[in-house]
Design an enzyme around this catalytic site. Sequence first.
Site, PDB file in Angstrom:
ATOM      1  N   HIS A   1       1.015  -1.179   0.055  1.00 18.33           N
ATOM      2  CA  HIS A   1       0.044   0.300   0.066  1.00 18.33           C
ATOM      3  C   HIS A   1       0.789   1.267  -0.084  1.00 18.33           C
ATOM      4  O   HIS A   1       1.954   1.143   0.624  1.00 18.33           O
ATOM      5  CB  HIS A   1      -0.910  -0.186   1.127  1.00 18.33           C
ATOM      6  CG  HIS A   1      -1.894   0.930   1.291  1.00 18.33           C
ATOM      7  ND1 HIS A   1      -1.616   2.313   1.733  1.00 18.33           N
ATOM      8  CD2 HIS A   1      -3.198   0.779   1.372  1.00 18.33           C
ATOM      9  CE1 HIS A   1      -2.749   3.009   1.733  1.00 18.33           C
ATOM     10  NE2 HIS A   1      -3.994   1.961   1.282  1.00 18.33           N
TER      11      HIS A   1
ATOM     12  N   ASP B   1       2.783  -4.686   8.262  1.00 18.37           N
ATOM     13  CA  ASP B   1       1.559  -3.831   8.089  1.00 18.37           C
ATOM     14  C   ASP B   1       0.451  -4.768   8.136  1.00 18.37           C
ATOM     15  O   ASP B   1       0.162  -5.580   7.226  1.00 18.37           O
ATOM     16  CB  ASP B   1       1.545  -3.209   6.753  1.00 18.37           C
ATOM     17  CG  ASP B   1       0.177  -2.629   6.370  1.00 18.37           C
ATOM     18  OD1 ASP B   1      -0.831  -2.366   6.875  1.00 18.37           O
ATOM     19  OD2 ASP B   1       0.335  -2.020   5.339  1.00 18.37           O
TER      20      ASP B   1
ATOM     21  N   GLN C   1      -4.969  -5.380   7.177  1.00 19.72           N
ATOM     22  CA  GLN C   1      -6.039  -6.288   6.271  1.00 19.72           C
ATOM     23  C   GLN C   1      -5.786  -7.624   6.918  1.00 19.72           C
ATOM     24  O   GLN C   1      -6.640  -8.376   6.659  1.00 19.72           O
ATOM     25  CB  GLN C   1      -5.607  -6.562   4.893  1.00 19.72           C
ATOM     26  CG  GLN C   1      -5.724  -5.383   3.973  1.00 19.72           C
ATOM     27  CD  GLN C   1      -7.117  -4.483   4.038  1.00 19.72           C
ATOM     28  OE1 GLN C   1      -7.919  -5.160   4.377  1.00 19.72           O
ATOM     29  NE2 GLN C   1      -7.120  -3.284   3.555  1.00 19.72           N
TER      30      GLN C   1
ATOM     31  N   LYS D   1     -10.516   0.084  10.265  1.00 18.98           N
ATOM     32  CA  LYS D   1     -10.875  -1.236   9.406  1.00 18.98           C
ATOM     33  C   LYS D   1     -11.361  -2.411  10.334  1.00 18.98           C
ATOM     34  O   LYS D   1     -11.658  -3.377   9.726  1.00 18.98           O
ATOM     35  CB  LYS D   1      -9.805  -1.608   8.571  1.00 18.98           C
ATOM     36  CG  LYS D   1      -9.266  -0.900   7.377  1.00 18.98           C
ATOM     37  CD  LYS D   1      -8.115  -1.202   6.513  1.00 18.98           C
ATOM     38  CE  LYS D   1      -7.347  -0.127   5.747  1.00 18.98           C
ATOM     39  NZ  LYS D   1      -7.880   0.296   4.791  1.00 18.98           N
TER      40      LYS D   1
ATOM     41  N   CYS E   1      -4.826   2.159  -3.680  1.00 16.63           N
ATOM     42  CA  CYS E   1      -3.598   2.871  -3.290  1.00 16.63           C
ATOM     43  C   CYS E   1      -2.670   1.788  -3.260  1.00 16.63           C
ATOM     44  O   CYS E   1      -1.724   1.599  -2.416  1.00 16.63           O
ATOM     45  CB  CYS E   1      -3.799   3.064  -1.704  1.00 16.63           C
ATOM     46  SG  CYS E   1      -5.056   4.498  -1.188  1.00 16.63           S
TER      47      CYS E   1
END
Lengths: 420, 158
Positions: free
Chosen positions: A128, A205, A208, A231, A374
Amino acid sequence: MTIATEKPLAFKVRADFPILHQEIHGKPLVYLDNAATSQKPIAVLEALKHYYENDNANVHRGVHTLSSRATDGYEGARDKVAAFVNAPSRQEIVFTRNASEAINLVAYAWAMSTLQPGDEIILTVMEHHSNLIPWQFVAQRTGAILKFVELTETEEFDFDHFKSLLSDKTKLVSVVHVSNTLGCINPVQEICAEAHRYGAKVLIDACQSAPHMPLNVQQIDCDWLVASGHKMCAPTGIGFLYGKLELLRSMPPFLGGGEMIADVFLDRATYADLPHKFEAGTPAIAEAIALGAAVDYLTAIGMDRIHTYEEELTAYLFKQLEQVPTIRTYGPKPNANGGGRAALAAFTAGDVHPHDLSTILDQAGVAIRAGHHCTQPLHRHLGAQSTARASLYFYNTREDIDVFIAALKEAVDFFGSIFG
Amino acid sequence: MTSSLGNLRDLYQQVILERYKKPRHRGKADPVSRYQKGHNPSCGDTIELTLRLNQAGDRIEEVKFEGEGCAIAMASADLMAEALTGRNVDEALQMVQRFQDMMKGGVEFPSEFRKLNVMQGVSQFPVRIKCATLTWHTLKAALEAASSEKLEEFVSNE
């Protein structure tokens, strides 16, 4: 047996999400843009309301009752987040605005002061922009070099290529846990083990993954991990950084201001202990408390259960997508149980542009994302200018997927008749 | 398409879909008097306009476009290219303004440019207006540029 007749998870939780119960263009809303942001359950909305109606005060700097309640709520949320990712210490959780800010914190506080010209940072082509641009800044300022792990034929993390990039020059590996476009689940534990053999630090990261599966930072053995609250059922404006205690201790502060200090003189200051050293200014108190409520909500359902249910949905989503002519999905296919990838599908539909698809689906009440998500370099790498993406969460149902697929077929037919 | 999706017919009129499928003005003007790249960063749509002007530089003799984008963006570029051929630069700039006004609703082009009026349906879909206007923003920048120098700078539609 009750198991066979037990209703899917979504049916039990949908009542908790007021926003889902509305019509868009006269059709029931089917929200399939969860990778962009999730919806919020009543428990989270109530936490915000309760805080402002009962406890609102500034934290850490009052002796009155409200300030004490606000501080307890804010620090209590930190405990919840620490437990959620299995951090050994609450001091290892720093609240940030979002994952982007958390990555920037590490980039500015650690990388800018540590990296030397010629040092190497390994990223992947699937990152991202938030896990790319900060490292471009670092490379420009320090002379460090960016290296990128490529994809395998199945459009997943190429571990062999990763190993070939590692060397004594590698100082940092910063990699996404679950790709927001490909949906692949990267082997973060193995990545950390391999990188640590060369003494490199690893940042994960988890934007998700945190909302969708159990996370255990001790098992992964990452040096830092970042995620965004919005999220994972929490409000916008709150996210967190996990970092190993000694590493966070060794890092200079990021932003200066109130809250992050110990003793202040006109010409110098000493800094607060962790985690406050990295939390300058009045924080997003209500949002942090609401993040705590979101973590409570998700934990009560069970992250394992959410993950298993989403795997079932993934299997169904891909099976149904295969029935639609001209659809090309990106990233790995799910295995027979729907596992091995995230509950999202980025796709293209022949000559039909994703924006046109999204407009037609919106008329059917279906919210999907269209664009580059993104991840512009990844799209360039895949040879797709843009893609459409349907991304699921545990409140989605097979019926949602059915409505989506029917509308998608209609859109493909509509344009197909033109393209003949 | 079911009747419930009927207002999509206003957006995706036959002319728009045909122009998307078979554009008439794709390519590159020869020679190039003006070149301008336009970009819509939120969705990744790109457009490259090339213009051939008369010797005095006040009349558009040819407009061509290349690029990638949705049906609305591409059809808008193709229809614009057609409408602009043979127009004075001043007139073209007025048309840019007219098109933007049409996207806000209410205003139409006079009958001589009536083909452009098929884009009117876009005004009912506010998030798609920037798709339709990308080509016009790019044109404006191309006409206001001083020379045929290739500008590295994108015109951004945000």
